[in-house]
Enzyme design. Structure first.
Site, short mmCIF file in Angstrom:
data_model
loop_
_atom_site.label_atom_id
_atom_site.label_comp_id
_atom_site.label_asym_id
_atom_site.label_seq_id
_atom_site.Cartn_x
_atom_site.Cartn_y
_atom_site.Cartn_z
CG ASP A 44 -2.08 0.94 1.12
OD1 ASP A 44 -2.31 1.47 0.01
OD2 ASP A 44 -2.77 1.15 2.13
CG HIS A 65 0.39 1.77 -9.33
ND1 HIS A 65 0.01 1.24 -8.12
CD2 HIS A 65 -0.60 2.62 -9.71
CE1 HIS A 65 -1.17 1.74 -7.77
NE2 HIS A 65 -1.55 2.58 -8.71
CG LEU A 79 9.86 -17.07 -2.44
CD1 LEU A 79 9.45 -17.08 -0.97
CD2 LEU A 79 10.39 -15.70 -2.83
#
Length: 264
Positions: free
Chosen positions: A38, A55, A149
């Site tokens: 955020d 972004h 991962l």
């Protein structure tokens, strides 16, 4: 009480990043970290830039944090990239965000493959633009045999819809007679969620100072440790992640019991 949940930037330990990483690895590492990314728009606004610039900068942060999480030995990293509610944003911004997976995966896919990272996605894939679907499909296919991962993109994802869909599938099994209502357990519900192949998150991180879940993994976060920071996502760096993991390592996870405490 909410202000106590906010993690402000502490004074950095007098250590290099490499020393901090080495120190953190000596203790228990979260198996699954989930992040609500955020603050991209506010980061851009502070710099008099369009929101899309935030972004784009946030995409670079995903790369940094993925690399460190993999280095630490985190098993899965889920990043909340786009919620089902985010379609309400201006079309120009949504269109830009929908291009980011294509750019991110197109640019960093060789690096993800080299690092043994496996890319997966949870969310409503069918309603995404075709180019976004194809970028994710290509990355998932190219990394499907990787054993390191798991980088899980929550893309066009909403937890309430996910839970409703799980219950619809279970209800159908009951109607068909292949399942009785008494067999509907918490484990069964978990098996019908989009995260059925992942462990539940050990640690949730949310950036930018907001203290809410925003329809993110509501079922899966039942016993997760929360860590909030005022740092905006594009400014979230390796030291921030280490701060979050260090905080996690100093908590007593009791799961409703009295682990590490006297029982009387």
């Amino acid at each position: 009480m909410l202000h106590k949940l906010i993690r402000r930037k502490p004074e950095r330990q007098n250590q290099s990043l490499a020393e901090r990483i080495s120190h953190t690895k000596k203790d228990q590492i979260p198996e699954h970290i989930a992040i609500i990314m955020d603050g991209n728009g506010r980061w851009a606004k502070k710099r008099a830039l369009p929101r899309v610039a935030g972004h784009h900068e946030g995409m670079k942060t995903v790369r940094k944090i993925t690399r460190l999480a993999n280095d630490l030995g985190v098993g899965a990293l889920t990043v909340y990239a786009f919620s089902t509610e985010n379609w309400k944003r201006p079309k120009l911004e949504v269109d830009f965000i929908m291009r980011l997976p294509e750019e991110f995966l197109g640019t960093y896919l060789p690096e993800l493959i080299e690092q043994n990272v496996r890319v997966v996605m949870m969310g409503e894939n069918d309603t995404l633009p075709r180019h976004t679907q194809e970028a994710v499909r290509k990355a998932m296919e190219a990394t499907k045999n990787n054993t390191g991962l798991i980088l899980n993109f929550a893309l066009n994802y909403g937890s309430r819809a996910e839970i409703a869909q799980a219950m619809q599938k279970i209800a159908q099994l009951v109607e068909e007679g292949s399942l009785s209502s008494s067999e509907v357990t918490e484990d069964l519900i978990s098996q019908h969620l989009m995260t059925c192949e992942l462990p539940e998150p050990d640690l949730l991180i949310r950036t930018s100072g907001e203290v809410r879940l925003s329809n993110f993994m509501l079922w899966q976060l039942a016993y997760t440790e929360f860590w909030f920071t005022e740092t905006l996502w594009p400014d979230f760096d390796e030291n921030c992640l280490l701060d979050a993991v260090d905080s996690y390592q100093n908590r007593n996870r009791r799961y409703g019991g009295l682990k590490g405490e006297e029982s009387n």
